[in-house]
Design a protein around this motif. Structure first.
Motif, PDB file in Angstrom:
ATOM      1  N   TYR A   1       0.837  -1.193   0.000  1.00 54.64           N
ATOM      2  CA  TYR A   1       0.000   0.000   0.000  1.00 54.64           C
ATOM      3  C   TYR A   1       0.879   1.253   0.000  1.00 54.64           C
ATOM      4  CZ  TYR A   1      -4.246  -2.682   0.930  1.00 54.64           C
ATOM      5  OH  TYR A   1      -5.309  -3.543   0.835  1.00 54.64           O
ATOM      6  N   TYR A   2       0.495   2.240  -0.807  1.00 54.58           N
ATOM      7  CA  TYR A   2       1.258   3.478  -0.935  1.00 54.58           C
ATOM      8  C   TYR A   2       0.355   4.691  -0.745  1.00 54.58           C
ATOM      9  CZ  TYR A   2       5.073   0.661  -2.750  1.00 54.58           C
ATOM     10  OH  TYR A   2       6.069  -0.276  -2.870  1.00 54.58           O
ATOM     11  N   ARG A   3       0.904   5.709  -0.077  1.00 59.33           N
ATOM     12  CA  ARG A   3       0.265   7.021  -0.014  1.00 59.33           C
ATOM     13  C   ARG A   3       0.758   7.842  -1.196  1.00 59.33           C
ATOM     14  NH1 ARG A   3      -1.959   9.743   4.346  1.00 59.33           N
ATOM     15  NH2 ARG A   3      -1.044   8.183   5.748  1.00 59.33           N
ATOM     16  N   SER A   4      -0.149   8.547  -1.843  1.00 61.07           N
ATOM     17  CA  SER A   4       0.186   9.298  -3.051  1.00 61.07           C
ATOM     18  C   SER A   4       0.258  10.798  -2.763  1.00 61.07           C
ATOM     19  CB  SER A   4      -0.867   9.040  -4.131  1.00 61.07           C
ATOM     20  OG  SER A   4      -0.632   9.848  -5.266  1.00 61.07           O
TER      21      SER A   4
ATOM     22  N   SER B   1      -6.383   2.385  -3.426  1.00 58.33           N
ATOM     23  CA  SER B   1      -6.050   1.484  -2.311  1.00 58.33           C
ATOM     24  C   SER B   1      -7.297   1.339  -1.458  1.00 58.33           C
ATOM     25  CB  SER B   1      -4.878   2.029  -1.491  1.00 58.33           C
ATOM     26  OG  SER B   1      -5.143   3.312  -0.971  1.00 58.33           O
TER      27      SER B   1
ATOM     28  N   GLU C   1      -8.985   3.520   1.259  1.00 60.39           N
ATOM     29  CA  GLU C   1      -8.204   4.024   2.368  1.00 60.39           C
ATOM     30  C   GLU C   1      -8.463   5.533   2.503  1.00 60.39           C
ATOM     31  OE1 GLU C   1      -5.627   1.874   4.308  1.00 60.39           O
ATOM     32  OE2 GLU C   1      -7.437   0.860   3.600  1.00 60.39           O
TER      33      GLU C   1
ATOM     34  N   GLY D   1      -4.233   7.183  -2.330  1.00 62.93           N
ATOM     35  CA  GLY D   1      -3.351   6.028  -2.298  1.00 62.93           C
ATOM     36  C   GLY D   1      -3.503   5.121  -3.493  1.00 62.93           C
TER      37      GLY D   1
END
Length: 539
Positions: free
Chosen positions: A300-303, A363, A377, A381
């Motif tokens: 999982y990534y925060r953008s 995400s 989320e 993300g």
């Protein structure tokens, strides 16, 4: 009631088999389905699959036994319990598999199942949006749509990142090669799910020689005194009913319920059957064995920039996407949430692509609530998920009791080989290489999970063990092969030593294919139906 053929299971394979067998008008066909009709709006809209994810009305909602190599977790294994089967509730990514997958089927003692043999059946079932070609069909029932051109800009950045790393780009995973990064095709027609229930079965049900019995749960196969399978016993609305077959019973109940029904009927490993008080009608030791699946985990990534999280998480955004779908059958609601991805070599010395990636500009989680749908989320993300293409761990499906209403014991034995563990680390490193590429600098704010604290192989493996799950590609439990001691059906999908019985579904896969298995399952149904009709014409 007596029919020429009885097909058990109106899933991705069974709908096709029933349609093709009834097509000539020469044979009467009965289709048995444990679930109801797929009438809901949510089956039509692609993003609606999330509403079926935890809905017991349309989903068997199986879970595995505790998995020793995944911290003792019981892994969720949804299976469709509705007309259309799992093809009614899946995410619609259309991938045939690598050419070598099918050559391996052939080389395992199954003549007629190499890639050159099965390609005509893939083409027969397909109408591709780009038209007919040597690789694609132009007038088949299943409509296949490329998502390229409609994806989120973040998906384009993913492709740029792969290109930057020297990973090949691939415009068509179902073309000359599966290797590379690209945008997935999905089985949709004008923004709606295109699957075997809609495209094969519904038109076929207008024929007088095809009948369907829904909400009919198969209990056991019926046999003549000479051991020939002659029919099926079901429970429907609390009543026991029996149906007879003049020619054959065809099991298409899937990789979990086909071996379960075989064992309940006395076909399987003798000591296992005896332990449940079931008489062995034919000792077939590999019924329920050879279970294979793709095990997947997401990073999982925060953008730094907006992704689909914002719109999917707001009523205004959902209304806008809904309007796009209603007016133009376009937009994110008309697509799979898995937009880009590809098939890669986890290390340079791998002989073929062995890692599949899904890139998702959203995400999200899916709460255990059939009304909840996708829950993004609470931040901009995206996620990158991966699985090994050809895992070597194998498990089993075994009846829990002689009662057909009891769920079977599903034991995949995930990560039980050193090879599969090595591929977890290959995939984890590959995901991070892509996320760290300059092309994604403008997007990646941070890796939320597993996070940079997972800075060793041991920590990455721990994350995978604790957070991975099935990507729902169970297969292989009644595998095709030449020897009755090592397989369940022969190359014409006839059960070894059991007249009147065939299996035509994903359980016959000798080995799992690279990528999503819905397309190869439908191919098996096309080819299996053709063989049944050929044999009927000769008898």
């Amino acid at each position: 009631m007596i029919f020429d053929f009885i097909v058990v299971g109106a899933g991705s394979a069974g709908c096709i088999v029933a349609s093709r067998l009834s097509e000539t008008g020469r044979h009467t066909v009965l289709l048995i389905e444990a679930g109801g009709e797929d009438k809901s709006f949510w089956f039509k809209i692609p993003v609606g699959y999330a509403r079926s994810y935890y809905n017991p009305k349309v989903n068997w909602m199986y879970r595995t036994e505790p998995e020793p190599n995944l911290g003792g977790r019981r892994i969720y294994a949804p299976r469709g319990k509705v007309q259309g089967g799992s093809g009614s509730i899946n995410a619609m990514v259309f991938v045939r598999g690598a050419q070598q997958d099918f050559d391996d089927w052939r080389d395992a003692g199954n003549p007629g199942w190499g890639f050159s043999d099965v390609l005509p059946y893939f083409r027969r079932l397909e109408t591709h949006a780009r038209g007919e070609s040597p690789w694609h069909g132009g007038d088949g029932p299943i409509h296949v749509t490329p998502m390229r051109g409609g994806t989120h800009p973040l998906s384009d950045a993913f492709l740029d990142a792969c290109d930057e790393l020297g990973l090949p780009l691939n415009d068509d995973f179902n073309g000359a090669t599966i290797e590379g990064a690209g945008v997935y095709d999905i089985n949709t027609r004008r923004g709606q799910r295109s699957h075997s229930s809609t495209e094969y079965l519904r038109p076929a049900l207008k024929r007088a020689n095809l009948s369907i019995e829904r909400e009919a749960h198969a209990r056991r196969l019926l046999l003549d005194t000479d051991g020939r399978v002659s029919g099926i016993e079901v429970v429907q609305h609390g009543q026991v009913r029996r149906f007879a077959a003049r020619r054959e019973v065809i099991l298409a109940a899937g990789a979990v319920d086909t071996p379960k029904l075989m064992q309940l009927s006395g076909f399987g490993e003798g000591t296992t059957l005896a332990a449940h008080g079931i008489e062995t009608r034919k000792h077939l030791p590999t019924v329920g064995q050879n279970l294979q699946d793709h095990l997947c985990a997401s990073f999982y990534y925060r953008s730094k920039k907006p992704t689909l999280n914002g719109d999917f998480g707001s009523l205004i955004g959902q209304a806008r996407f809904g309007l796009m779908w209603l007016l133009k059958r376009s937009g994110p609601f008309a697509m799979s949430v898995n937009q880009a991805g590809g098939f890669f070599r986890g290390s340079p010395d791998e002989p073929r692509p062995n890692i599949q990636i899904y890139f998702n500009p959203l995400s999200y989680r899916i709460p255990d609530n059939p009304r909840a749908g996708l829950t993004p989320e609470p931040y901009p993300g995206f996620l990158i998920a991966f699985n090994a293409c050809r895992p070597t761990s194998k498990g089993s499906v075994t009846i829990a009791s002689p009662d057909a209403s009891d769920a079977p014991l599903i034991q995949p034995n995930y990560l039980s080989t050193e090879r599969d563990i090595a591929e977890v680390l290959q995939g984890s490193r590959l995901v991070r290489r892509i996320a760290d590429a300059r092309a994604l600098d403008g997007w990646v704010a941070e890796e939320v999970s597993p996070s940079k604290r997972a800075d060793t192989d041991a920590k990455l493996l721990d994350y995978f063990r604790g957070n991975s799950g099935s990507i729902y590609h169970l297969c292989g439990t009644c595998a095709m092969g030449a020897h009755p001691d090592k397989s369940v059906v022969d190359a014409r999908l006839r059960v070894h030593g059991v007249p009147g019985l065939r299996i035509v579904d994903a359980s016959i896969f000798p080995n799992i294919t690279a990528g999503n298995i819905n397309a190869p399952t439908m191919m098996v149904a096309e080819k299996g139906a053709a063989m049944i009709l050929e044999d009927a014409a000769r008898s």
